[in-house]
Scaffold this active site. Structure first.
Site, PDB file in Angstrom:
ATOM      1  N   LEU A 109       0.819  -1.204   0.000  1.00 40.64           N
ATOM      2  CA  LEU A 109       0.000   0.000   0.000  1.00 40.64           C
ATOM      3  C   LEU A 109       0.852   1.253   0.000  1.00 40.64           C
ATOM      4  CD1 LEU A 109      -2.954  -0.806   2.399  1.00 40.64           C
ATOM      5  CD2 LEU A 109      -2.577  -1.417   0.026  1.00 40.64           C
ATOM      6  N   GLY A 154       1.039  -5.148   1.488  1.00 41.83           N
ATOM      7  CA  GLY A 154      -0.027  -5.309   0.509  1.00 41.83           C
ATOM      8  C   GLY A 154       0.376  -6.130  -0.690  1.00 41.83           C
ATOM      9  N   ASN A 178       4.083  -7.327   7.135  1.00 38.72           N
ATOM     10  CA  ASN A 178       4.951  -6.746   8.164  1.00 38.72           C
ATOM     11  C   ASN A 178       4.406  -5.439   8.740  1.00 38.72           C
ATOM     12  OD1 ASN A 178       5.360  -5.628   5.589  1.00 38.72           O
ATOM     13  ND2 ASN A 178       7.370  -4.855   6.132  1.00 38.72           N
ATOM     14  N   GLU A 179       3.089  -5.298   8.774  1.00 39.08           N
ATOM     15  CA  GLU A 179       2.463  -4.036   9.184  1.00 39.08           C
ATOM     16  C   GLU A 179       2.838  -3.582  10.591  1.00 39.08           C
ATOM     17  OE1 GLU A 179       0.902  -5.200   5.606  1.00 39.08           O
ATOM     18  OE2 GLU A 179       0.935  -6.408   7.430  1.00 39.08           O
TER      19      GLU A 179
END
Length: 303
Positions: A109, A154, A178-179
């Site tokens: 993203l 994303g 890996n947010e």
């Protein structure tokens, strides 16, 4: 704007955070979101290139949004319209998704879609992310991800929506959700998609620690299905597609729906609430501050 409006009125859109520099220090390929912001392609050039071979019934979709195929609202809109057109063509039975950008499948993203934007814009962006996931995860087509570069956040989500994943066997590449490394929480449908792919315990560890896996690690846990030399990713995907298309469409499609429908229904029945949760979270002062500090840190690192 017309494309966005048309797609939004039809069913909406979806996606997740692009962490272009959240790689660990294992020599893996990383790309800074600052670089993405500075080099974003503002031209009218297509961000997606689609080649459909009517003789085989297979389309190849190449992402070509420099520098790292970040999932911006414009990109997601074009991507979703491209998938929808193929879905409506009854002659198209299979879709291979790959990248025209060197060393990167998709960095995920676009962080600049979430930093300093109005709640309305954030909501529109998140709807586009949802739509990308819904179109791929519930597609009647056979979908194969030909992962020829790094695929964090994303980009990983896009990959695991596909029926089959082939990744370039290059230890510098990485893939994973890996947010948490950026203080972002992967939503339930990200979690569910990974859970359906690699199991509960592996998903729990991966999401809590924001892990990125090199290709061999990704193969070991089942995040990808096959590793091949980088120059063979696309040809291997085409060969794999032949195997999948040998199965009668109706039997394969019904089986796919049986496996995935509960996960799809969970999002479709909670879609607006999911958007509101995302907007409420991402627009918090503390989260915006975290994003700002992250961007400033990257600027210093590049200086």
């Amino acid at each position: 704007m017309a494309l966005r409006a048309a797609l939004r009125n039809k069913c909406g859109l979806s996606g997740l955070l692009s962490q272009r520099s959240s790689c660990s220090s294992h020599g893996r390929v990383c790309v800074s979101p600052v670089l993405v912001a500075q080099q974003r392609n503002n031209s009218t050039s297509p961000k997606i290139d689609v080649e459909f071979d009517q003789s085989t019934g297979v389309a190849v979709m190449r992402m070509q949004s420099p520098p790292v195929n970040s999932l911006s609202l414009d990109f997601l809109t074009e991507f979703c319209i491209g998938v929808e057109k193929l879905e409506m063509d009854k002659g198209c039975r299979g879709l291979i998704i790959t990248s025209n950008q060197p060393k990167v499948f998709s960095a995920g993203l676009d962080i600049m879609e979430m930093y300093g934007k109005s709640p309305e814009r954030c909501g529109e962006f998140w709807r586009a992310v949802q739509e990308m996931w819904l179109k791929l995860y519930s597609s009647d087509m056979v979908t194969i991800a030909a992962i020829n570069g790094s695929s964090p956040a994303g980009g990983c989500l896009m990959s695991i929506t596909c029926d089959y994943r082939i990744m370039a066997d290059n230890p510098r590449y990485s893939i994973g959700l890996n947010e948490t490394q950026l203080g972002i929480v992967a939503p339930f449908w990200f979690k569910d998609t990974m859970l359906n792919t690699v199991g509960h315990r592996t998903t729990e560890m991966a999401l809590e620690l924001g892990l990125l896996y090199n290709p061999s690690e990704a193969l070991k846990i089942g995040l990808v299905d096959q590793l091949v030399p980088e120059d063979q990713v696309l040809t291997t995907a085409a060969q794999a597609m032949t195997k999948w298309l040998a199965i009668p469409d109706h039997a394969r499609q019904i089986t796919k729906s049986m496996m995935r429908k509960p996960t799809v229904d969970k999002l479709t029945s909670n879609r607006e609430a999911d958007i509101q949760n995302f907007v409420s979270f991402i627009t918090k002062d503390s989260i915006q501050k975290s994003l700002r500090m992250y961007l400033e840190m990257l600027k210093k690192r590049r200086a």
